[in-house]
Design a protein around this motif. Structure first.
Motif, mmCIF file in Angstrom:
data_model
loop_
_atom_site.group_PDB
_atom_site.id
_atom_site.type_symbol
_atom_site.label_atom_id
_atom_site.label_comp_id
_atom_site.label_asym_id
_atom_site.label_seq_id
_atom_site.Cartn_x
_atom_site.Cartn_y
_atom_site.Cartn_z
ATOM 1 N N ALA A 65 0.837 -1.205 0.000
ATOM 2 C CA ALA A 65 0.000 0.000 0.000
ATOM 3 C C ALA A 65 0.870 1.253 0.000
ATOM 4 C CB ALA A 65 -0.925 -0.012 1.211
ATOM 5 N N TYR A 66 1.934 1.238 0.786
ATOM 6 C CA TYR A 66 2.861 2.373 0.825
ATOM 7 C C TYR A 66 3.482 2.622 -0.542
ATOM 8 C CZ TYR A 66 7.001 5.119 1.881
ATOM 9 O OH TYR A 66 7.975 6.088 1.872
ATOM 10 N N ARG A 67 3.920 1.533 -1.193
ATOM 11 C CA ARG A 67 4.534 1.676 -2.521
ATOM 12 C C ARG A 67 3.517 2.166 -3.552
ATOM 13 N NH1 ARG A 67 6.643 -3.098 -0.739
ATOM 14 N NH2 ARG A 67 5.391 -4.348 -2.193
ATOM 15 N N LEU A 68 2.290 1.675 -3.468
ATOM 16 C CA LEU A 68 1.241 2.124 -4.387
ATOM 17 C C LEU A 68 0.955 3.612 -4.204
ATOM 18 C CD1 LEU A 68 -1.219 -0.878 -4.087
ATOM 19 C CD2 LEU A 68 -0.071 -0.135 -6.191
ATOM 20 N N ARG A 69 0.873 4.030 -2.953
ATOM 21 C CA ARG A 69 0.627 5.450 -2.680
ATOM 22 C C ARG A 69 1.763 6.307 -3.217
ATOM 23 N NH1 ARG A 69 1.461 7.710 3.045
ATOM 24 N NH2 ARG A 69 3.518 7.753 2.145
ATOM 25 N N ALA A 70 2.977 5.881 -2.973
ATOM 26 C CA ALA A 70 4.142 6.653 -3.409
ATOM 27 C C ALA A 70 4.288 6.664 -4.929
ATOM 28 C CB ALA A 70 5.408 6.087 -2.765
ATOM 29 N N SER A 71 4.049 5.532 -5.574
ATOM 30 C CA SER A 71 4.258 5.439 -7.019
ATOM 31 C C SER A 71 3.136 6.053 -7.840
ATOM 32 C CB SER A 71 4.410 3.968 -7.435
ATOM 33 O OG SER A 71 5.544 3.406 -6.842
ATOM 34 N N PHE A 72 1.900 5.894 -7.369
ATOM 35 C CA PHE A 72 0.756 6.311 -8.180
ATOM 36 C C PHE A 72 -0.084 7.402 -7.531
ATOM 37 C CE2 PHE A 72 1.625 1.840 -9.311
ATOM 38 C CZ PHE A 72 1.973 2.039 -10.627
ATOM 39 N N ASP A 73 0.354 7.908 -6.385
ATOM 40 C CA ASP A 73 -0.344 8.976 -5.684
ATOM 41 C C ASP A 73 -1.816 8.633 -5.464
ATOM 42 O OD1 ASP A 73 -0.402 11.413 -4.360
ATOM 43 O OD2 ASP A 73 -1.028 12.513 -6.152
ATOM 44 N N LEU A 74 -2.051 7.403 -4.983
ATOM 45 C CA LEU A 74 -3.416 6.940 -4.745
ATOM 46 C C LEU A 74 -3.886 7.339 -3.351
ATOM 47 C CD1 LEU A 74 -3.201 3.298 -6.159
ATOM 48 C CD2 LEU A 74 -4.203 5.295 -7.271
ATOM 49 N N ASP A 75 -5.182 7.584 -3.246
ATOM 50 C CA ASP A 75 -5.774 7.803 -1.924
ATOM 51 C C ASP A 75 -6.072 6.445 -1.297
ATOM 52 O OD1 ASP A 75 -7.987 6.871 -3.308
ATOM 53 O OD2 ASP A 75 -9.220 8.637 -2.940
ATOM 54 N N PRO A 76 -6.395 6.398 -0.007
ATOM 55 C CA PRO A 76 -6.631 5.099 0.638
ATOM 56 C C PRO A 76 -7.716 4.256 -0.038
ATOM 57 C CG PRO A 76 -6.280 6.758 2.306
ATOM 58 C CD PRO A 76 -6.352 7.479 0.986
ATOM 59 N N HIS A 77 -8.757 4.878 -0.556
ATOM 60 C CA HIS A 77 -9.798 4.107 -1.245
ATOM 61 C C HIS A 77 -9.226 3.440 -2.492
ATOM 62 C CE1 HIS A 77 -13.371 3.394 -3.786
ATOM 63 N NE2 HIS A 77 -13.870 3.004 -2.632
ATOM 64 N N GLY A 78 -8.441 4.163 -3.273
ATOM 65 C CA GLY A 78 -7.806 3.593 -4.464
ATOM 66 C C GLY A 78 -6.830 2.485 -4.100
ATOM 67 N N ILE A 79 -6.079 2.705 -3.027
ATOM 68 C CA ILE A 79 -5.135 1.678 -2.562
ATOM 69 C C ILE A 79 -5.885 0.410 -2.170
ATOM 70 C CG2 ILE A 79 -3.511 1.070 -0.719
ATOM 71 C CD1 ILE A 79 -2.687 4.067 -0.698
#
Length: 110
Positions: A65-79
């Motif tokens: 989840a951390y990597r997804l947020r950092a790489s794709f700038d996703l919000d928690p719902h998207g993650i």
């Protein structure tokens, strides 16, 4: 350049992490982790307990989840959505592997 020592821990399913430990190890904020619990991306061992404890597999999930947020700038719902899709893919791959193992040897090669 000097090499920095890194602490490594063997992660097993019977490992458990408290909520504060998961916050520290994940790189995510408490609020982000609360949202991942709310969205069902991670589940405490006993959701009704005042002190949440998580199985070892949750650490893998929150690091992703951390990597997804950092790489794709996703919000928690998207993650949470991406994690649920990745979990589904993983489950289908395991099922496919199990079914392939049941095939006769000559049919499995084609």
């Amino acid at each position: 350049m000097p090499v920095k020592p890194v602490e490594a821990v063997w992660l097993a399913e019977d490992n458990e992490f408290s909520f504060p430990e998961l916050v520290e190890l994940s790189g995510l904020s408490e609020a982000e982790l609360h949202e991942l619990v709310d969205y069902g991306a991670i589940t405490p061992v006993d959701p009704g307990s005042p002190q949440w404890v998580f199985k070892g597999r949750c650490l893998v999930t929150v690091r992703a989840a951390y990597r997804l947020r950092a790489s794709f700038d996703l919000d928690p719902h998207g993650i949470a959505l991406v994690i649920s899709l990745l979990d589904r893919i993983h489950g289908l791959e395991e099922e496919l592997g199990s079914l392939r193992a049941q095939l006769p040897r000559h049919a499995a090669r084609t």
